[in-house]
Design an enzyme around this catalytic site. Structure first.
Site, PDB file in Angstrom:
ATOM      1  N   TYR A   1       0.797  -1.234   0.000  1.00  0.00           N
ATOM      2  CA  TYR A   1       0.000   0.000   0.000  1.00  0.00           C
ATOM      3  C   TYR A   1       0.830   1.285   0.000  1.00  0.00           C
ATOM      4  O   TYR A   1       0.264   2.379   0.022  1.00  0.00           O
ATOM      5  CB  TYR A   1      -0.941  -0.006   1.220  1.00  0.00           C
ATOM      6  CG  TYR A   1      -1.916  -1.174   1.191  1.00  0.00           C
ATOM      7  CD1 TYR A   1      -2.903  -1.250   0.214  1.00  0.00           C
ATOM      8  CD2 TYR A   1      -1.840  -2.210   2.131  1.00  0.00           C
ATOM      9  CE1 TYR A   1      -3.786  -2.320   0.168  1.00  0.00           C
ATOM     10  CE2 TYR A   1      -2.720  -3.279   2.093  1.00  0.00           C
ATOM     11  CZ  TYR A   1      -3.691  -3.330   1.119  1.00  0.00           C
ATOM     12  OH  TYR A   1      -4.574  -4.385   1.069  1.00  0.00           O
ATOM     13  N   HIS A  20      -9.364   0.975  -5.388  1.00  0.00           N
ATOM     14  CA  HIS A  20      -8.430   0.160  -4.605  1.00  0.00           C
ATOM     15  C   HIS A  20      -7.014   0.605  -4.920  1.00  0.00           C
ATOM     16  O   HIS A  20      -6.697   0.879  -6.083  1.00  0.00           O
ATOM     17  CB  HIS A  20      -8.584  -1.330  -4.931  1.00  0.00           C
ATOM     18  CG  HIS A  20      -9.964  -1.815  -4.639  1.00  0.00           C
ATOM     19  ND1 HIS A  20     -10.410  -2.012  -3.356  1.00  0.00           N
ATOM     20  CD2 HIS A  20     -11.008  -2.055  -5.460  1.00  0.00           C
ATOM     21  CE1 HIS A  20     -11.684  -2.383  -3.399  1.00  0.00           C
ATOM     22  NE2 HIS A  20     -12.073  -2.412  -4.657  1.00  0.00           N
TER      23      HIS A  20
HETATM   24  C1  DQA Z   1      -7.894  -2.552  -0.764  1.00  0.00           C
HETATM   25  C2  DQA Z   1      -7.926  -3.998  -1.243  1.00  0.00           C
HETATM   26  C3  DQA Z   1      -8.743  -4.868  -0.294  1.00  0.00           C
HETATM   27  O1  DQA Z   1      -8.757  -6.210  -0.756  1.00  0.00           O
HETATM   28  C4  DQA Z   1      -8.122  -4.832   1.088  1.00  0.00           C
HETATM   29  O2  DQA Z   1      -8.910  -5.577   1.981  1.00  0.00           O
HETATM   30  C5  DQA Z   1      -7.909  -3.462   1.591  1.00  0.00           C
HETATM   31  C6  DQA Z   1      -7.398  -2.435   0.669  1.00  0.00           C
HETATM   32  C7  DQA Z   1      -6.978  -1.670  -1.627  1.00  0.00           C
HETATM   33  O3  DQA Z   1      -7.118  -0.451  -1.557  1.00  0.00           O
HETATM   34  O4  DQA Z   1      -6.109  -2.178  -2.356  1.00  0.00           O
HETATM   35  O5  DQA Z   1      -8.083  -3.175   2.770  1.00  0.00           O
HETATM   36  O6  DQA Z   1      -9.214  -2.019  -0.851  1.00  0.00           O
END
Ligand code: DQA
Length: 140
Positions: free
Chosen positions: A23, A98
């Site tokens: 992330y 995402h």
């Molecule tokens: C997410 C992807 C989801 O699968 C995960 O549970 C997250 C972050 C993303 O921003 O890549 O918490 O939404």
């Protein structure tokens, strides 16, 4: 001036600290400042909660008066029929975002309850996923 809200769900308060290899290492608050500077003609609001019901309350609260929602529901994306129902109930269009490319990851991340009630989905561009969604909502 358009009013657009970014809603972040579960565990996204930990951006910058949480699994940085997936992330990134930027906090959302820092990124939000840059985003606000890039879109001076849009009123950008931000809300984050780890609690499903609070996300639903916020969607209901702003869903008849705002011009757009950028929603990263975190893992609720893959589990929450209730958030999907909230999005169906309101007038404001939502874009699902995402940070990671969920389709490159575990198969349980490949299904979203939210996509069918969103105008579109943006995934995999890191924090820039939010900017792309904002770009769309600012022009439409
Ligand atoms: C997410 C992807 C989801 O699968 C995960 O549970 C997250 C972050 C993303 O921003 O890549 O918490 O939404």
């Amino acid at each position: 001036m358009k009013k657009i809200i970014i809603i972040n769900g579960a565990n996204l308060n930990l951006l910058g600290k949480r699994e940085p290899e997936i992330y990134g290492s930027q906090t959302f608050e820092d990124y939000l400042e840059i985003l606000k500077q890039s879109f001076p003609n849009i009123q950008i609001f931000y809300y984050q909660s780890n609690i499903e019901g609070e996300l639903i309350n916020k969607i209901q609260e702003i869903g008849f008066s705002f011009d757009g929602i950028i929603l990263n529901a975190g893992a609720y994306t893959h589990t929450s029929l209730a958030i999907a129902d909230a999005l169906s109930a309101i007038k404001t269009p939502a874009v699902e975002v995402h940070i990671s490319n969920v389709y490159k990851r575990e198969s349980f991340r490949h299904h979203s309850y939210l996509s069918r009630v969103c105008v579109g989905v943006i995934a995999g561009f890191g924090m820039e996923s939010y900017r792309l969604a904002l770009q769309y909502l600012s022009e439409n």
